[in-house]
Design an enzyme around this catalytic site. Structure first.
Site: not given
Ligand code: ADP
Length: 308
Positions: A223, A254
């Site tokens: 993240g 993605d």
């Protein structure tokens, strides 16, 4: 190995229509709630990664199975609009395409999702084998776990036969057969997926354990903390993410994988390709939406200018 020059990215994966209804809160069971907004947009990890790579300038071909009932034609048009080659997309006149019905609470951002895979669940090794030429001339072949494993294994085996680089994004968090890990040059997964697949809590420990199972490079995405890169040569490196004001992190992974694949297809080093993916994902999380938030190459600036 083939004498032909390998170029571009082939993505083997899912595609679906996301139908998103925004209400003040999530409804209770049996309750009907009046919402404020409805948005319908193409999604699916495969299609998202194909769009991310195409926006970043890669030559992209998509291998998938799309039901042509209901929203199927709109999904196919959206791929074509991005310049993605769709010869490898099998049209299934009997099936419904994948659909995700998503409810989002405006207050607090909580969501609830029902995902119906539709034609994605029918992608077969034969469907994939029909794209043999594309798979064997690609520089990079990418897949995720939203289509059946035998189809992915067929794609990676064909790709490997001519020396294409295979990238498995082991998302969502599912079991992965050892044979598929053995066909994956790169394994990319987030912390949750890494913990699940390795049975180990720490990203470093998980990455090192997963390296023993076949891939020569493992990338754990963290993240806002960036990524952890571990490779069979003993390298273990943390690459921090760019500091940005995150607005919507759905689809960060993605965009990252699409950028990584683009960088690898351009012949960049592992570290450079990872930075390209991170730069693209940092822009995507600073805007709302999934495909609509994915940047074009020029937005990444001169440091990431395309290579011939
Ligand atoms: P997933 O969406 O699969 O859970 P992550 O949340 O780990 O994946 O995000 C993938 C990559 O996107 C990260 O490694 C990072 O480079 C980038 N990214 C995600 N969130 C942020 C953020 N808040 N700020 C900057 N970059 C981010």
């Amino acid at each position: 190995m083939s004498e032909r020059k390998r170029t571009g990215v082939v993505v083997v994966g899912s595609i679906n229509m996301d139908m998103v209804a925004h209400g003040m809160r999530l409804p209770a069971p049996g309750e009907t709630l009046v919402g404020q907004q409805f948005v319908m947009a193409p999604g699916g990890k495969g299609a998202n990664q194909a769009v991310a790579a195409a926006r970043l300038g890669a030559q992209v071909a998509f291998v998938a199975r799309v039901g042509t009932r209901e929203h199927g034609p709109a999904l196919l048009r959206a791929l074509a609009d991005e310049g993605i080659a769709c010869e490898g997309v099998v049209r299934d006149g009997q099936a419904l395409p994948g659909i995700a019905v998503i409810m989002v609470a405006s207050e607090g951002g909580e969501n609830a999702i029902v995902y119906v895979p539709g034609s994605n669940a029918e992608l077969s090794p034969d469907d994939v084998a029909a794209s043999k030429d594309a798979l064997q001339t690609a520089a990079v072949v990418v897949a995720q776990l939203e289509v059946p494993v035998p189809a992915i294994a067929e794609a990676f085996a064909l790709a490997r036969a001519t020396g294409a680089t295979t990238v498995l994004n082991a998302a969502p968090a599912l079991k992965v057969p050892e044979a598929l890990l053995g066909l994956s040059d790169w394994l990319v997964l987030n912390e949750t997926e890494a913990a699940q697949l390795s049975g180990l809590a720490g990203a470093r420990e998980a990455a090192q354990a997963l390296l023993q199972r076949g891939p020569r490079t493992v990338v754990v995405t963290l993240g806002a903390e960036g990524v952890l890169l571990a490779d069979a040569g003993g390298r273990l490196e943390h690459l921090p993410a760019q500091a940005v004001q995150a607005v919507d992190t759905v689809g960060a992974g993605d965009t990252f994988v699409g950028g990584l694949a683009t960088g690898l297809a351009e012949g960049r080093s592992a570290a450079e390709a990872l930075r390209l993916g991170q730069a693209a994902a940092a822009i995507a999380v600073s805007r709302s939406g999934v495909q609509s938030a994915m940047p074009r190459r020029a937005e990444l600036g001169a440091a990431f200018a395309p290579r011939a």
